[in-house]
Motif scaffolding. Structure first.
Motif, mmCIF file in Angstrom:
data_model
loop_
_atom_site.group_PDB
_atom_site.id
_atom_site.type_symbol
_atom_site.label_atom_id
_atom_site.label_comp_id
_atom_site.label_asym_id
_atom_site.label_seq_id
_atom_site.Cartn_x
_atom_site.Cartn_y
_atom_site.Cartn_z
ATOM 1 N N GLU A 41 62.312 116.055 -11.241
ATOM 2 C CA GLU A 41 61.158 115.291 -11.696
ATOM 3 C C GLU A 41 59.934 116.194 -11.825
ATOM 4 O O GLU A 41 59.140 116.040 -12.759
ATOM 5 C CB GLU A 41 60.860 114.142 -10.747
ATOM 6 N N LEU A 42 59.785 117.143 -10.922
ATOM 7 C CA LEU A 42 58.657 118.071 -11.024
ATOM 8 C C LEU A 42 58.802 118.956 -12.263
ATOM 9 O O LEU A 42 57.817 119.248 -12.949
ATOM 10 C CB LEU A 42 58.570 118.931 -9.766
ATOM 11 N N LEU A 43 60.016 119.381 -12.566
ATOM 12 C CA LEU A 43 60.240 120.154 -13.791
ATOM 13 C C LEU A 43 59.861 119.332 -15.025
ATOM 14 O O LEU A 43 59.246 119.842 -15.960
ATOM 15 C CB LEU A 43 61.714 120.575 -13.878
ATOM 16 N N VAL A 44 60.233 118.066 -15.007
ATOM 17 C CA VAL A 44 59.883 117.184 -16.127
ATOM 18 C C VAL A 44 58.371 117.106 -16.268
ATOM 19 O O VAL A 44 57.821 117.206 -17.378
ATOM 20 C CB VAL A 44 60.484 115.779 -15.919
ATOM 21 N N ARG A 45 57.688 116.933 -15.151
ATOM 22 C CA ARG A 45 56.227 116.821 -15.190
ATOM 23 C C ARG A 45 55.600 118.084 -15.767
ATOM 24 O O ARG A 45 54.602 118.039 -16.486
ATOM 25 C CB ARG A 45 55.673 116.559 -13.804
ATOM 26 N N ARG A 46 56.180 119.231 -15.452
ATOM 27 C CA ARG A 46 55.615 120.490 -15.935
ATOM 28 C C ARG A 46 55.793 120.670 -17.434
ATOM 29 O O ARG A 46 54.989 121.326 -18.089
ATOM 30 C CB ARG A 46 56.275 121.669 -15.201
#
Length: 201
Positions: A41-46
């Motif tokens: 999810e953090l990768l998606v946000r980035r």
């Protein structure tokens, strides 16, 4: 926000899950490959804004299609994480997948498809000058229309270089051609855009 939601229209970035924000991308990819949803999810946000922006401009401002493609890219990434050979290649994989999906959509479109002018990106003034804001908005609309007239491969190379700052070699890898061909496409795109944008200088 779910992972699927995060892959959508580039909504504002919420604070990262505790502690993960300090991790580098390769570590996050490795953890996501081990099926850690918070890391993914953090990768998606980035990446969500960048991928959505690329799709939006590739698809002539068709926001619905751009959201669908961006979401599909991230969902595919989640499923195919084990296939990504190098952890550091995650970003390039996203760009390549998004570019190819957009090119496929454009190839299927009829040549007379109209540009979604209501959803073209609008540049707003930052200094509170209404006249400048209008000028910038009209110039951005003219640029968007001019971009839409470029052949899709030229448009993809120009966007990846001028908007997303990718190297010539990386773009060549993304669109499966040579750096020389990429330079040629970008040069032709620049020449076209410079001519169209002369009235806005």
């Amino acid at each position: 926000m779910t992972t699927a939601d995060a892959a959508g229209s580039g909504a504002s970035v919420a604070p990262a899950p505790g502690g993960l924000a300090e991790l580098d991308e390769a570590t996050l990819v490795a953890r996501a490959r081990d099926r850690d949803p918070a890391s993914f999810e953090l990768l998606v946000r980035r990446y969500q804004r960048r991928i959505y922006s690329l799709c939006l401009r590739m698809l002539n401002g068709a926001s619905g299609e751009a959201e669908d493609v961006a979401q599909e890219v991230f969902l595919t990434a989640w499923r195919r994480l084990p296939e990504i050979e190098y952890d550091g290649a995650f970003g390039s994989w996203l760009y390549r997948t998004a570019t190819n999906k957009c090119l496929t959509i454009l190839q299927r479109r009829k040549p007379v498809d109209e540009i979604d002018e209501h959803n073209t990106p609008i540049e707003t003034g930052v200094d509170g000058d209404p006249a400048r804001a209008v000028h910038n908005s009209e110039a951005m609309r003219a640029l968007t229309l001019a971009l839409a007239q470029l052949p899709p491969p030229q448009r993809a190379c120009w966007l990846l270089r001028e908007v997303h700052g990718r190297s010539y070699q990386e773009i060549a890898d993304l669109v499966e051609t040579t750096p020389t061909a990429v330079r040629g496409r970008i040069a032709r795109a620049r020449a076209e855009l410079v001519e169209v944008m002369k009235p806005w200088r």
